[in-house]
Scaffold this motif. Structure first.
Motif, mmCIF file in Angstrom:
data_model
loop_
_atom_site.group_PDB
_atom_site.id
_atom_site.type_symbol
_atom_site.label_atom_id
_atom_site.label_comp_id
_atom_site.label_asym_id
_atom_site.label_seq_id
_atom_site.Cartn_x
_atom_site.Cartn_y
_atom_site.Cartn_z
ATOM 1 N N ALA A 1 0.834 -1.218 0.091
ATOM 2 C CA ALA A 1 0.043 -0.049 0.054
ATOM 3 C C ALA A 1 1.079 1.084 -0.071
ATOM 4 C CB ALA A 1 -0.966 0.010 1.211
ATOM 5 N N LEU A 2 0.440 2.118 -0.796
ATOM 6 C CA LEU A 2 1.046 3.441 -0.722
ATOM 7 C C LEU A 2 0.540 4.569 0.364
ATOM 8 C CD1 LEU A 2 1.460 3.670 -4.755
ATOM 9 C CD2 LEU A 2 2.987 2.823 -3.339
ATOM 10 N N PRO A 3 1.755 5.161 0.996
ATOM 11 C CA PRO A 3 1.509 6.088 1.914
ATOM 12 C C PRO A 3 1.164 7.386 1.339
ATOM 13 C CG PRO A 3 3.667 5.834 2.082
ATOM 14 C CD PRO A 3 3.146 4.662 1.070
ATOM 15 N N GLN A 4 0.334 8.239 2.098
ATOM 16 C CA GLN A 4 0.029 9.620 1.220
ATOM 17 C C GLN A 4 0.954 10.653 1.526
ATOM 18 O OE1 GLN A 4 -2.604 10.187 -0.777
ATOM 19 N NE2 GLN A 4 -3.420 8.010 -0.686
ATOM 20 N N ASP A 5 1.834 10.252 2.591
ATOM 21 C CA ASP A 5 2.693 11.617 3.136
ATOM 22 C C ASP A 5 3.940 11.441 2.804
ATOM 23 O OD1 ASP A 5 3.110 9.186 4.551
ATOM 24 O OD2 ASP A 5 3.203 9.931 6.452
ATOM 25 N N ARG A 6 4.296 10.757 1.756
ATOM 26 C CA ARG A 6 5.725 10.761 1.153
ATOM 27 C C ARG A 6 5.668 10.851 -0.292
ATOM 28 N NH1 ARG A 6 9.624 8.201 4.388
ATOM 29 N NH2 ARG A 6 10.499 6.895 2.822
ATOM 30 N N PRO A 7 6.689 11.154 -0.991
ATOM 31 C CA PRO A 7 6.727 11.082 -2.563
ATOM 32 C C PRO A 7 6.685 9.849 -2.705
ATOM 33 C CG PRO A 7 8.427 12.488 -1.696
ATOM 34 C CD PRO A 7 7.758 11.852 -0.494
ATOM 35 N N VAL A 8 6.177 9.485 -3.901
ATOM 36 C CA VAL A 8 6.275 8.086 -4.465
ATOM 37 C C VAL A 8 7.204 7.969 -5.815
ATOM 38 C CG1 VAL A 8 5.077 6.177 -5.735
ATOM 39 C CG2 VAL A 8 3.883 7.253 -3.583
ATOM 40 N N VAL A 9 8.167 7.356 -5.903
ATOM 41 C CA VAL A 9 9.276 7.116 -6.967
ATOM 42 C C VAL A 9 9.151 5.788 -7.527
ATOM 43 C CG1 VAL A 9 11.619 7.406 -7.531
ATOM 44 C CG2 VAL A 9 10.608 9.046 -5.629
ATOM 45 N N PHE A 10 8.797 5.966 -8.960
ATOM 46 C CA PHE A 10 8.688 4.626 -9.383
ATOM 47 C C PHE A 10 10.182 4.647 -10.494
ATOM 48 C CE2 PHE A 10 7.496 2.289 -13.456
ATOM 49 C CZ PHE A 10 7.491 1.118 -13.174
ATOM 50 N N SER A 11 10.928 3.730 -10.174
ATOM 51 C CA SER A 11 12.376 3.466 -10.885
ATOM 52 C C SER A 11 12.265 2.298 -11.744
ATOM 53 C CB SER A 11 13.388 3.854 -10.033
ATOM 54 O OG SER A 11 13.692 4.845 -9.194
ATOM 55 N N PRO A 12 11.911 2.402 -13.057
ATOM 56 C CA PRO A 12 12.044 0.984 -13.697
ATOM 57 C C PRO A 12 13.291 0.881 -14.535
ATOM 58 C CG PRO A 12 10.651 2.942 -14.866
ATOM 59 C CD PRO A 12 11.406 3.575 -13.645
ATOM 60 N N PHE A 13 13.653 -0.386 -14.432
ATOM 61 C CA PHE A 13 14.935 -0.777 -15.291
ATOM 62 C C PHE A 13 14.379 -1.080 -16.889
ATOM 63 C CE2 PHE A 13 18.072 -3.390 -17.339
ATOM 64 C CZ PHE A 13 19.269 -2.677 -17.101
ATOM 65 N N GLY A 14 13.023 -1.339 -17.012
ATOM 66 C CA GLY A 14 12.734 -1.736 -18.279
ATOM 67 C C GLY A 14 13.157 -3.023 -18.733
ATOM 68 N N LEU A 15 12.530 -4.027 -18.454
ATOM 69 C CA LEU A 15 13.040 -5.566 -18.840
ATOM 70 C C LEU A 15 13.005 -5.765 -20.250
ATOM 71 C CD1 LEU A 15 11.204 -7.085 -16.021
ATOM 72 C CD2 LEU A 15 13.420 -6.081 -15.973
ATOM 73 N N GLY A 16 14.078 -6.740 -20.798
ATOM 74 C CA GLY A 16 13.927 -7.115 -22.209
ATOM 75 C C GLY A 16 12.860 -7.905 -22.461
ATOM 76 N N VAL A 17 12.041 -8.653 -21.624
ATOM 77 C CA VAL A 17 10.738 -9.147 -21.989
ATOM 78 C C VAL A 17 9.897 -8.264 -22.813
ATOM 79 C CG1 VAL A 17 10.903 -11.333 -20.641
ATOM 80 C CG2 VAL A 17 9.741 -9.108 -19.628
ATOM 81 N N LEU A 18 9.992 -7.079 -22.048
ATOM 82 C CA LEU A 18 8.728 -6.061 -22.727
ATOM 83 C C LEU A 18 9.118 -5.723 -24.173
ATOM 84 C CD1 LEU A 18 8.928 -3.508 -19.753
ATOM 85 C CD2 LEU A 18 7.736 -5.466 -20.074
ATOM 86 N N ASP A 19 10.421 -5.659 -24.513
ATOM 87 C CA ASP A 19 10.720 -5.431 -26.006
ATOM 88 C C ASP A 19 10.524 -6.515 -26.874
ATOM 89 O OD1 ASP A 19 12.858 -2.897 -26.027
ATOM 90 O OD2 ASP A 19 13.242 -3.892 -24.207
ATOM 91 N N LEU A 20 10.714 -7.822 -26.363
ATOM 92 C CA LEU A 20 10.048 -9.207 -26.896
ATOM 93 C C LEU A 20 8.692 -8.857 -27.141
ATOM 94 C CD1 LEU A 20 12.002 -11.939 -25.404
ATOM 95 C CD2 LEU A 20 12.492 -10.716 -27.524
ATOM 96 N N ALA A 21 7.792 -8.631 -26.393
ATOM 97 C CA ALA A 21 6.423 -8.742 -26.524
ATOM 98 C C ALA A 21 5.925 -7.676 -27.353
ATOM 99 C CB ALA A 21 5.811 -8.283 -24.935
ATOM 100 N N VAL A 22 6.374 -6.486 -27.395
ATOM 101 C CA VAL A 22 6.087 -5.492 -28.291
ATOM 102 C C VAL A 22 6.644 -5.816 -29.634
ATOM 103 C CG1 VAL A 22 6.250 -2.969 -29.097
ATOM 104 C CG2 VAL A 22 6.155 -3.763 -26.644
ATOM 105 N N GLY A 23 7.835 -6.375 -29.857
ATOM 106 C CA GLY A 23 8.365 -6.766 -31.069
ATOM 107 C C GLY A 23 7.560 -7.882 -31.893
ATOM 108 N N LYS A 24 7.313 -8.973 -30.882
ATOM 109 C CA LYS A 24 6.444 -10.023 -31.552
ATOM 110 C C LYS A 24 5.118 -9.508 -31.972
ATOM 111 C CE LYS A 24 5.445 -14.386 -32.335
ATOM 112 N NZ LYS A 24 5.369 -15.467 -31.304
#
Length: 355
Positions: free
Chosen positions: A306-329
């Motif tokens: 669960a995400l608290p309301q009283d702090r910044p939320v930072v999403f740091s995505p590496f970006g996985l190779g499987v995502l490229d495969l899915a879009v490429g296919k």
């Protein structure tokens, strides 16, 4: 004992070498145009497959050059199950000095390998695929991480104004986001002005502001998109985030560890994100542990975090190779379905073991 009256089992399909196709960037762009919602859903489904263990996504390999310290070429091998059922490799270069010469920083190809034979069956121009999956990933995170917030973000700020920023904006706009204000900041005034012009052409009634300083942009934004080419942290003051914004830290190396330690941190994959001196990796080195991580995006959507309301939320995505495969296919299948595959006849030549 076998039933003499039973029908014989069908013979297995013969294993054959697949034809090899080349798919240009123009074909990739034409195929993906207007499919933002569909691609975002494909990215979410791929993350779900990855979380369920139906993927192989080893560490990326960084090729660096002593004579060109700002440049790198990255190999992302991967394998994915599910409907795509494909193996492959993204080979993507990042040469920041290209921008000064008037050409894009990144270039890439994607190789798709046949699941049954291992033979490569397609080579796709992949800078567009990479930008698309990155933007879809960011838009998905913006939707999923903002659901539990008291108020939806109404002011978005883009820190970095290149190709990735443009694609992220396109995906946000196409998947239902609208903003009262859009802020822009870039160390290049020309780039900031160019992005401002692009935004004005698509948001005639929205206030668009070019901010001279990073602090101005951050403090005036509820949703902040970092899409830079920074190789080390350059935003260092946690106080700039006192208004608890949602931060899409797409470029991974902008934020000092102290900012992450004062925030709720979500990643797409723990092991991949905490490598290669990313901001989360630096935070781990500083603290000696990973306690600053709340979990993954899948943990949030499955209700485990669960995400608290009283702090910044930072999403740091590496970006996985499987995502490229899915879009490429997906691109490959669309090209095949519409009869637009450019097959290279005879690409594989020595196919008889003894000549």
């Amino acid at each position: 004992m076998a039933d003499p009256d039973a029908s014989p089992a069908p013979a297995p399909a013969p294993i054959t070498v697949p034809p090899f196709a080349v798919i240009s960037g123009a074909q990739v762009q034409e195929t993906l145009q207007g499919q933002e919602q569909q691609i975002m859903e494909l990215i979410e489904a791929t993350y779900d497959l990855h979380a369920a263990g139906e993927s192989v996504n080893p560490p990326s390999y960084f090729l660096r050059f002593p004579d060109r310290p700002t440049a790198r070429i990255i190999a992302l091998p991967a394998s994915i199950g599910g409907p795509a059922r494909v193996d492959g490799l993204k080979w993507i270069s990042s040469f920041p000095d290209n921008v000064q010469a008037g050409i894009p920083r990144a270039s890439a190809v994607l190789i798709l390998n046949d699941h049954d034979t291992g033979y490569p069956f397609a080579c796709l121009e992949s800078s567009i695929i990479s930008a698309t999956r990155t933007a879809a990933m960011a838009a998905s995170a913006a939707h999923r991480l903002s659901r539990g917030r008291r108020t939806a973000p109404t002011r978005v700020g883009f820190f970095g104004t290149g190709l990735i920023a443009r694609y992220i904006h396109t995906f946000l706009a196409a998947t239902g986001w609208s903003f009262d204000e859009i802020g822009v900041h870039d160390i290049s005034a020309d780039s900031a002005a160019g992005f401002q012009g692009y935004l004005q052409a698509t948001h005639a009634t929205t206030r668009i502001t070019v901010h001279d300083s990073p602090e101005e942009l951050i403090r005036s934004s509820d949703l902040i998109v970092f899409a830079t080419v920074a190789d080390r942290p350059h935003v260092t003051d946690p106080a700039w985030f006192d208004h608890n914004p949602l931060v899409l830290h797409v470029s991974l190396r902008d934020l000092a560890p102290e900012i992450l330690l004062a925030s709720t941190n979500i990643v797409d994959d723990v092991e991949h994100c905490l490598k290669a001196d990313t901001s989360p990796h630096l935070a781990e080195q500083l603290t000696g542990n990973r306690d600053f991580l709340a979990g993954t995006l899948h943990d949030v959507t499955s209700g485990r975090v669960a995400l608290p309301q009283d702090r910044p939320v930072v999403f740091s995505p590496f970006g996985l190779g499987v995502l490229d495969l899915a879009v490429g296919k997906h691109v490959y299948e669309e090209a095949a379905r519409t009869g637009r595959l450019h097959v290279v006849d005879g690409f594989f030549h020595e196919l008889s073991r003894y000549g």
